[in-house]
Write a protein that holds these residues in place. Structure first.
Motif, PDB file in Angstrom:
ATOM      1  N   GLU A   1       0.827  -1.204   0.000  1.00 55.87           N
ATOM      2  CA  GLU A   1       0.000   0.000   0.000  1.00 55.87           C
ATOM      3  C   GLU A   1       0.865   1.259   0.000  1.00 55.87           C
ATOM      4  N   ALA A   2       1.968   1.231   0.731  1.00 51.01           N
ATOM      5  CA  ALA A   2       2.878   2.382   0.755  1.00 51.01           C
ATOM      6  C   ALA A   2       3.500   2.601  -0.617  1.00 51.01           C
ATOM      7  N   ARG A   3       3.889   1.507  -1.283  1.00 46.13           N
ATOM      8  CA  ARG A   3       4.463   1.645  -2.634  1.00 46.13           C
ATOM      9  C   ARG A   3       3.427   2.188  -3.608  1.00 46.13           C
ATOM     10  N   LEU A   4       2.168   1.747  -3.475  1.00 44.64           N
ATOM     11  CA  LEU A   4       1.101   2.235  -4.335  1.00 44.64           C
ATOM     12  C   LEU A   4       0.854   3.724  -4.104  1.00 44.64           C
ATOM     13  N   ALA A   5       0.815   4.149  -2.847  1.00 42.88           N
ATOM     14  CA  ALA A   5       0.602   5.560  -2.545  1.00 42.88           C
ATOM     15  C   ALA A   5       1.739   6.411  -3.095  1.00 42.88           C
ATOM     16  N   ASP A   6       2.967   5.922  -2.990  1.00 48.88           N
ATOM     17  CA  ASP A   6       4.108   6.654  -3.527  1.00 48.88           C
ATOM     18  C   ASP A   6       4.020   6.764  -5.043  1.00 48.88           C
ATOM     19  N   ALA A   7       3.624   5.670  -5.695  1.00 50.62           N
ATOM     20  CA  ALA A   7       3.494   5.703  -7.162  1.00 50.62           C
ATOM     21  C   ALA A   7       2.387   6.657  -7.585  1.00 50.62           C
TER      22      ALA A   7
ATOM     23  N   ARG B   1       3.722  10.240  -7.237  1.00 52.73           N
ATOM     24  CA  ARG B   1       4.631  10.598  -8.328  1.00 52.73           C
ATOM     25  C   ARG B   1       3.877  10.809  -9.636  1.00 52.73           C
ATOM     26  N   ALA B   2       2.824   9.998  -9.867  1.00 55.40           N
ATOM     27  CA  ALA B   2       2.020  10.176 -11.075  1.00 55.40           C
ATOM     28  C   ALA B   2       1.306  11.514 -11.057  1.00 55.40           C
ATOM     29  N   ALA B   3       0.770  11.920  -9.893  1.00 57.01           N
ATOM     30  CA  ALA B   3       0.099  13.215  -9.779  1.00 57.01           C
ATOM     31  C   ALA B   3       1.082  14.347 -10.015  1.00 57.01           C
ATOM     32  N   GLU B   4       2.307  14.223  -9.490  1.00 52.92           N
ATOM     33  CA  GLU B   4       3.329  15.250  -9.723  1.00 52.92           C
ATOM     34  C   GLU B   4       3.685  15.333 -11.208  1.00 52.92           C
ATOM     35  N   ALA B   5       3.774  14.175 -11.874  1.00 55.03           N
ATOM     36  CA  ALA B   5       4.097  14.168 -13.300  1.00 55.03           C
ATOM     37  C   ALA B   5       2.977  14.810 -14.114  1.00 55.03           C
ATOM     38  N   ARG B   6       1.708  14.529 -13.757  1.00 53.68           N
ATOM     39  CA  ARG B   6       0.590  15.166 -14.459  1.00 53.68           C
ATOM     40  C   ARG B   6       0.595  16.677 -14.257  1.00 53.68           C
ATOM     41  N   ALA B   7       0.872  17.127 -13.034  1.00 55.27           N
ATOM     42  CA  ALA B   7       0.920  18.565 -12.752  1.00 55.27           C
ATOM     43  C   ALA B   7       2.042  19.219 -13.550  1.00 55.27           C
TER      44      ALA B   7
END
Length: 126
Positions: A77-83, A86-92
């Motif tokens: 779950e921690a790895r999923l939240a981190d991914a 990072r995806a949200a940061e990349a979209r922004a």
């Protein structure tokens, strides 16, 4: 039981050869020997009163780590939240770059004239 002499053994051998064929007899003898070995090992096992004896593989196996399913789930779950972060940061970042490139670009799309020898239309808009 009558005594078996040489003539009787020869007659038995001829009958066996006639019944099973010359090529099958060595295979049958080999199979009979394997069966006798298996039978002997089973008898030895019964003599040990059914006490389990560890096999050779069990003696050489390295004990493994105990896996905690809850800890594994929390780590996943921690790895999923981190991914996802990072995806949200990349979209922004992609949105920011699009906004900055559209502000710098002219409002009308520009195209280069296509010559008669060019087969490819070149478009500078995205």
């Amino acid at each position: 039981m009558p005594n078996l002499g040489a003539p009787e053994l020869i007659i038995i051998a001829v009958v066996l050869i006639a019944l099973f064929g010359w090529k099958k007899l060595p295979d049958m003898a080999r199979s009979l020997g394997r069966s006798a070995r298996v039978f002997k090992s089973e008898v030895d096992e019964l003599k040990k009163d059914g006490k389990p004896v560890p096999s050779d593989a069990a003696k050489t196996t390295v004990p493994g780590d105990v896996v905690d399913a809850d800890a594994e789930r929390r780590a996943a779950e921690a790895r999923l939240a981190d991914a996802e972060r990072r995806a949200a940061e990349a979209r922004a970042e992609a949105d920011r770059l699009r906004a900055s490139s559209s502000a710098a670009a002219p409002t009308t799309p520009t195209t280069t004239p296509v010559s008669s020898t060019d087969d490819v239309r070149r478009d500078t808009t995205f």
